[in-house]
Write an enzyme that holds these catalytic residues in place. Structure first.
Site, PDB file in Angstrom:
ATOM      1  N   HIS A 181       0.788  -1.220  -0.096  1.00 13.33           N
ATOM      2  CA  HIS A 181      -0.025  -0.087   0.192  1.00 13.33           C
ATOM      3  C   HIS A 181       0.945   1.370   0.071  1.00 13.33           C
ATOM      4  O   HIS A 181       0.533   2.305   0.455  1.00 13.33           O
ATOM      5  CB  HIS A 181      -0.826   0.004   1.339  1.00 13.33           C
ATOM      6  CG  HIS A 181      -1.968  -1.023   1.195  1.00 13.33           C
ATOM      7  ND1 HIS A 181      -3.235  -1.132   0.639  1.00 13.33           N
ATOM      8  CD2 HIS A 181      -1.864  -2.315   1.714  1.00 13.33           C
ATOM      9  CE1 HIS A 181      -3.660  -2.359   0.671  1.00 13.33           C
ATOM     10  NE2 HIS A 181      -3.024  -2.927   1.409  1.00 13.33           N
TER      11      HIS A 181
ATOM     12  N   ASN B  92     -10.250  -2.987   1.940  1.00 15.99           N
ATOM     13  CA  ASN B  92      -9.928  -3.189   0.317  1.00 15.99           C
ATOM     14  C   ASN B  92     -11.088  -2.673  -0.424  1.00 15.99           C
ATOM     15  O   ASN B  92     -12.181  -2.797   0.126  1.00 15.99           O
ATOM     16  CB  ASN B  92      -9.205  -4.550   0.016  1.00 15.99           C
ATOM     17  CG  ASN B  92      -7.815  -4.656   0.471  1.00 15.99           C
ATOM     18  OD1 ASN B  92      -7.091  -3.681   0.698  1.00 15.99           O
ATOM     19  ND2 ASN B  92      -7.553  -5.728   0.936  1.00 15.99           N
TER      20      ASN B  92
END
Length: 485
Positions: free
Chosen positions: A54, A127
């Site tokens: 990320h 997510n």
């Protein structure tokens, strides 16, 4: 308006910010030029280690407003009243690539949300997909290594990607999501967000429920084909960042409607799927979506580094009325996320403005460490219990206790009646239209056909055959055609 004076870090005025101090007009630079050395030293250190996963992200501030009564399920104060608003910060991200990667790539997207509640910060780290590739955190480092750049070639290798998936049949469901039409969102505004994991809600009477979070985009879901994404990357590698920034600056504030699926805790043991397996969904026919509220983003950060890159999220940041479940991947993340931030930002990263509570004040016995800003007064003690009116425990648990039993050891998760690695992947495939199936097959075959080992290809093909015979047959034919070209 009077001219502000440029100073050093210690506050001394800077006489010349254009010329370094030298030994004579043409001589070498002097080590006594404190301003130059301080400026270069700061420049060398103005970046921190990027996130392992990320790394590339965008963020925005906003608020969450409760629209429906959920007090029968949770005692969380920020959800206690219809119309209640709580300030939020969100960070969207890609997963696999580095900070310098492109936005419009085939990859899951992080959807990390921080609620600045008056009972402390609540972090919901999810997510844009309701499932994940693996179900046990011990496999997570290996999974990420297989998806990131190979240590020898320095690039993402199809052999590594598909070899790991070949040995991880539970990934078939998420691979079907990733290779399908929603694998490349058109923008962060045009994708859904999910808590993915199962969490616990506890109401005021102490009754426990398990929940899954679904943030449905009010802009509508829009995605890019592989060809459209390649064109977008060529035009603007920062396309998702550009879109989010410009939309909010124009006053076009993106929003999402939050729904939850709610399962009474007593039903978990006999549910047909393991409700704590993050590679599985709960079908909506079993547990329908129930509306909770809406998330609105209305302010861009003033400084991307200070607020987006230094934003730290951890799923163990709970508030009263919300807690964890036995979801093994969630259990691993309760440690790993906070530990990653201690490495990147230091033990006192929670004192940074973007991470500090806004609607309440942190009050504990942590004092020292790198970048500490909260020392307390001379009367404050740094131990507990004490006789000096320091902060004390409440005795009230955040969530209901969960029963545990059995022998310690490394166990596979218990199977429920419908548990296997392929059923839900097949269900997802059968829900797709003919055009969606065509694109899914093309996306999978495009990657799998690049694998150099026949046994790895065969293992992956077996997963698709197990999910759905037509699915497996079409992938096999498409891979063979590409390899024969």
């Amino acid at each position: 308006m009077s001219q502000r004076v440029l100073t050093t870090e210690s506050g001394a005025p800077v006489a010349d910010n254009q010329n370094s101090a030298t030994a004579g007009a043409g001589g070498p630079i002097l080590v006594q030029d404190q301003h130059l050395l301080e400026k270069l030293a700061r420049f060398n250190r103005e970046r921190i280690p990027e996130r392992v996963v990320h790394a590339r992200g965008s963020g925005a501030y906003g608020y969450f407003e409760v629209t429906d009564d959920v007090t029968g399920f949770t005692s969380a104060d920020f959800l206690s009243e219809v119309g209640r608003r709580t300030e939020t910060f969100i960070r969207f991200s890609t997963v696999a690539d580095s900070l310098g990667g492109a936005d419009a790539v085939r990859d899951p997207r992080g959807f990390a949300l921080k609620f600045y509640t008056n009972e402390g910060n609540y972090d919901l780290v999810g997510n844009n997909t309701p499932v994940f590739f693996i179900k046990d955190p011990v496999k997570f480092p290996d999974f990420i290594h297989s998806q990131k750049r190979d240590p020898f070639t320095g690039r993402q290798e199809p052999d590594n990607v598909w070899d790991f998936w070949a040995h991880s049949p539970e990934a078939t469901h998420q691979v079907t999501w990733l290779m399908g039409d929603r694998g490349i969102p058109a923008s962060y505004r045009h994708m859904n967000g999910y808590g993915s994991h199962t969490y616990q809600w506890t109401n005021a009477a102490g009754e426990a429920f398990f929940v899954k979070y679904h943030f449905k985009t009010n802009q509508g879901v829009r995605s890019l084909s592989a060809e459209q994404a390649a064109e977008q990357v060529g035009k603007d590698a920062n396309s998702h960042q550009t879109d989010l920034l410009q939309a909010i600056e124009r006053g076009v504030n993106p929003s999402w409607t939050l729904h939850v699926q709610v399962m009474p805790a007593a039903e978990a043991a006999d549910y047909r799927f393991n409700p704590f397996d993050v590679t599985k969904v709960w079908p909506h026919a079993d547990y329908p979506l129930q509306r909770v509220g809406r998330l609105v983003l209305d302010r861009n950060p003033d400084n991307v580094f200070g607020e987006v890159e230094q934003a730290a999220f951890s799923p163990n940041n709970f508030v009263p009325g919300i807690g964890p479940s036995p979801d093994k991947m969630l259990q691993g993340r309760l440690f790993a996320y906070a530990d990653a931030q201690r490495y990147r930002l230091g033990i006192n990263h929670t004192q940074l403005p973007v991470n500090a509570p806004k609607a309440t004040t942190a009050d504990n016995y942590g004092r020292d460490g790198l970048h500490a800003t909260r020392y307390g007064s001379r009367q404050d003690k740094n131990y507990e219990p004490n006789s000096y009116a320091g902060p004390a425990q409440t005795g009230a648990p955040l969530a209901a206790p969960l029963p545990v039993q059995g022998w310690t050891g490394a166990h596979e998760a218990p199977l429920h009646t419908k548990d296997d690695d392929f059923f839900q992947a097949g269900e997802l495939y059968r829900l797709m239209s003919a055009d969606e199936k065509d694109r899914l097959i093309a996306n999978i075959a495009g990657g799998l056909s690049q694998v150099t080992r026949d046994d790895v290809i065969e293992k992956n093909l077996a997963h698709f055959h197990a999910a759905d015979p037509e699915y497996g047959k079409r992938v096999e034919e498409a891979v063979r055609a590409l390899r024969e070209d």
